[in-house]
Scaffold this active site. Structure first.
Site, PDB file in Angstrom:
ATOM      1  N   SER A 198     -76.196  31.793 -51.020  1.00 44.72           N
ATOM      2  CA  SER A 198     -76.913  30.245 -50.233  1.00 44.72           C
ATOM      3  C   SER A 198     -77.179  30.656 -48.735  1.00 44.72           C
ATOM      4  O   SER A 198     -76.329  31.025 -48.057  1.00 44.72           O
ATOM      5  CB  SER A 198     -75.967  29.408 -50.206  1.00 44.72           C
ATOM      6  N   THR A 241     -76.290  26.130 -55.244  1.00 46.48           N
ATOM      7  CA  THR A 241     -75.933  25.262 -56.541  1.00 46.48           C
ATOM      8  C   THR A 241     -76.990  25.453 -57.591  1.00 46.48           C
ATOM      9  O   THR A 241     -76.595  25.691 -58.768  1.00 46.48           O
ATOM     10  CB  THR A 241     -76.148  23.643 -55.997  1.00 46.48           C
ATOM     11  N   CYS A 274     -68.461  19.122 -50.005  1.00 50.67           N
ATOM     12  CA  CYS A 274     -68.775  18.517 -51.083  1.00 50.67           C
ATOM     13  C   CYS A 274     -67.889  17.505 -51.407  1.00 50.67           C
ATOM     14  O   CYS A 274     -68.430  16.344 -52.378  1.00 50.67           O
ATOM     15  CB  CYS A 274     -69.414  19.193 -52.131  1.00 50.67           C
ATOM     16  N   THR A 300     -93.808  26.876 -56.010  1.00 48.31           N
ATOM     17  CA  THR A 300     -94.370  27.521 -54.827  1.00 48.31           C
ATOM     18  C   THR A 300     -93.279  27.936 -54.059  1.00 48.31           C
ATOM     19  O   THR A 300     -92.539  27.242 -53.664  1.00 48.31           O
ATOM     20  CB  THR A 300     -95.487  26.692 -54.071  1.00 48.31           C
ATOM     21  N   HIS A 313     -77.729  28.739 -46.154  1.00 46.16           N
ATOM     22  CA  HIS A 313     -77.275  27.886 -45.037  1.00 46.16           C
ATOM     23  C   HIS A 313     -75.636  28.339 -44.797  1.00 46.16           C
ATOM     24  O   HIS A 313     -74.942  27.747 -43.576  1.00 46.16           O
ATOM     25  CB  HIS A 313     -77.413  26.470 -45.151  1.00 46.16           C
ATOM     26  N   GLN A 357     -69.807  32.142 -50.478  1.00 47.01           N
ATOM     27  CA  GLN A 357     -68.997  32.439 -49.338  1.00 47.01           C
ATOM     28  C   GLN A 357     -68.728  33.862 -49.048  1.00 47.01           C
ATOM     29  O   GLN A 357     -68.227  34.091 -47.828  1.00 47.01           O
ATOM     30  CB  GLN A 357     -67.456  31.764 -49.463  1.00 47.01           C
TER      31      GLN A 357
HETATM   32  N1  PLP Z   1     -70.686  27.772 -54.334  1.00 50.16           N
HETATM   33  C1  PLP Z   1     -69.602  27.795 -53.204  1.00 50.16           C
HETATM   34  C2  PLP Z   1     -68.483  28.792 -53.154  1.00 50.16           C
HETATM   35  C3  PLP Z   1     -69.960  26.938 -52.104  1.00 50.16           C
HETATM   36  O1  PLP Z   1     -68.909  27.022 -50.936  1.00 50.16           O
HETATM   37  C4  PLP Z   1     -71.201  26.297 -51.759  1.00 50.16           C
HETATM   38  C5  PLP Z   1     -71.391  25.421 -50.908  1.00 50.16           C
HETATM   39  O2  PLP Z   1     -70.321  24.845 -50.154  1.00 50.16           O
HETATM   40  C6  PLP Z   1     -71.910  26.285 -52.875  1.00 50.16           C
HETATM   41  C7  PLP Z   1     -71.663  27.097 -54.260  1.00 50.16           C
HETATM   42  C8  PLP Z   1     -73.163  25.381 -53.066  1.00 50.16           C
HETATM   43  O3  PLP Z   1     -74.094  26.104 -52.216  1.00 50.16           O
HETATM   44  P1  PLP Z   1     -75.345  25.239 -51.650  1.00 50.16           P
HETATM   45  O4  PLP Z   1     -74.741  24.081 -50.674  1.00 50.16           O
HETATM   46  O5  PLP Z   1     -76.251  26.098 -50.977  1.00 50.16           O
HETATM   47  O6  PLP Z   1     -75.769  24.325 -52.799  1.00 50.16           O
END
Ligand code: PLP
Length: 392
Positions: A204, A78, A330, A242, A206, A184
């Site tokens: 990202s 994000t 989300c 940091t 995770h 993704q």
């Molecule tokens: N963009 C996409 C396509 C995602 O699937 C996600 C998370 O589901 C994000 C952005 C956001 O990533 P993060 O959870 O690391 O903020």
């Protein structure tokens, strides 16, 4: 607190987040426990950390065919998405137009809605029934006042891939900045940025077997990047704060593993996903795979189960210890049908009966077998509650 452990679940929601690879957890521990120095310190105990960060930068760069100087560590996908938009708008203050699509993740979608309220003009490109758009669609949307084109590489709900490399070529020719949300895509499909014209790309941690709280924004080396987080001069002035050493080490390791597993992702995981889809379509009448006619990620299935509510299916799967979702984690809990599926032209009733199953290298045939055993009777029961004998 009494938590449900990973041994108790069949985890089929890897587009929401992924289990941390044991090698990744192992690699980060010394930097949580012992090597807590600050990379910017003058003494060796601190500044030795900068060498560690550089190694992680190389590992990330190598996975996506970038130069390590193009890697900016952030806190999540994000933040990377927000930072890319911020850079584009700050570097072209007179340009007030952004091109995006109807199917973006909230990290782009909501930011664009916010910008629209501030007076920016947003063109949201339509997709076809397979969730696809074309380079020509993008070409037609460009204007002299376009500051940025931002389009995702892989859709988080359907796995559908946009032709971002060709779109990058177009944007470079037209002198418009191009960002892709590849959260993704990275680690699931081969990516070689050196051979592309993509200006900025979000990652990202995770989503690729690294813990939460770390991400990357790739910024092409020709760009004089304007930081989103303004503070210390970390990341060569491109992101204040940091450095999150342990998480950055973890992300480096996760990228190294992803590079090694890319082949498996595209063979074994893809075969497992295809087996799952075939099994579901055969066992559940009136089920459809959304986006099946497009190039897709190897791990993702989005299936419409006509005549049922996804929320009810997910609840019953949860009772069987199976984790799946009805789209983006989300937006789970929202009663609105998925904006991705409605943009693809699915009627609200079919969109509301759609679930996402997403695999990873850690999933087994036995787990998919369990889903194939459990899901068809759940759907039958929900479609026809009166025909099922009550439990006693
Ligand atoms: N963009 C996409 C396509 C995602 O699937 C996600 C998370 O589901 C994000 C952005 C956001 O990533 P993060 O959870 O690391 O903020």
């Amino acid at each position: 607190m009494n938590l449900l452990g990973p041994q108790s679940v069949t985890y089929l929601d890897n587009n929401a987040t992924t289990p941390v690879a044991p090698e990744v957890a192992e690699a980060m521990i010394p930097y949580v426990r012992d090597f807590f120095g600050n990379a910017s310190s003058a003494y060796r105990f601190g500044n030795q950390i900068s060498g560690v960060l550089e190694q992680a930068r190389e590992q990330v760069a190598s996975l996506i065919g970038a130069d390590e100087r193009e890697i900016v560590f952030t806190s999540c996908g994000t933040e990377s998405d927000n930072a890319a938009l911020n850079h584009a708008l700050l570097s072209h203050p007179s340009k007030k137009h952004i091109v995006t699509s109807r199917v973006e993740h909230s990290a782009i979608k909501k930011h664009c809605e916010f910008l629209e309220k501030q007076g920016y003009e947003i063109t949201r490109l339509e997709v076809d029934s397979n969730g696809l758009l074309t380079v020509d669609d993008v070409a037609r949307a460009l204007r002299p006042e376009t500051a940025l084109v931002t389009l995702m590489w892989a859709n988080n709900e359907t796995g559908v891939l946009f032709p971002v490399e060709a779109i990058g070529e177009l944007c470079r020719k037209q002198g418009v900045l191009f960002h892709t949300d590849a959260v993704q895509a990275v680690g699931k499909i081969p990516i070689n940025l050196a051979a592309s014209k993509i200006d900025m790309l979000s990652i990202s941690g995770h989503k690729l077997h690294c813990p939460k709280g770390v991400g990357v924004l790739y910024v092409h080396k020709r760009i004089a990047f304007k930081p989103y987080l303004i503070g210390g001069g970390q990341e060569k002035g491109r992101r204040g704060g940091t450095e999150n050493t342990a998480s950055i080490v973890a992300l480096g390791k996760a990228c190294e593993l992803a590079a090694q597993r890319l082949e498996e992702e595209n063979t074994r995981v893809r075969a497992l996903r295809d087996h799952m889809e075939k099994g579901l379509l055969a066992a559940i009448p009136d089920s459809h795979i959304n986006g099946a006619g497009a190039a897709r990620l190897p791990n993702t299935t989005n299936v419409s189960l006509e005549g049922v509510e996804a929320e009810a299916v997910l609840l019953l799967l949860d009772r069987e210890g199976i984790c799946a979702s009805s789209g983006s984690a989300c937006t789970t809990g929202s009663l609105e049908p998925s904006h991705v599926l409605t943009a693809m032209g699915l009627p609200a009733s079919r969109a509301k009966g759609s679930i996402r199953l997403s695999l990873s290298t850690y999933n087994t045939e036995a787990e998919v077998g369990k889903l194939l055993e459990v899901l068809p009777p759940i759907v039958a029961r929900l479609r026809n509650p009166s025909q099922v004998a009550p439990e006693n």
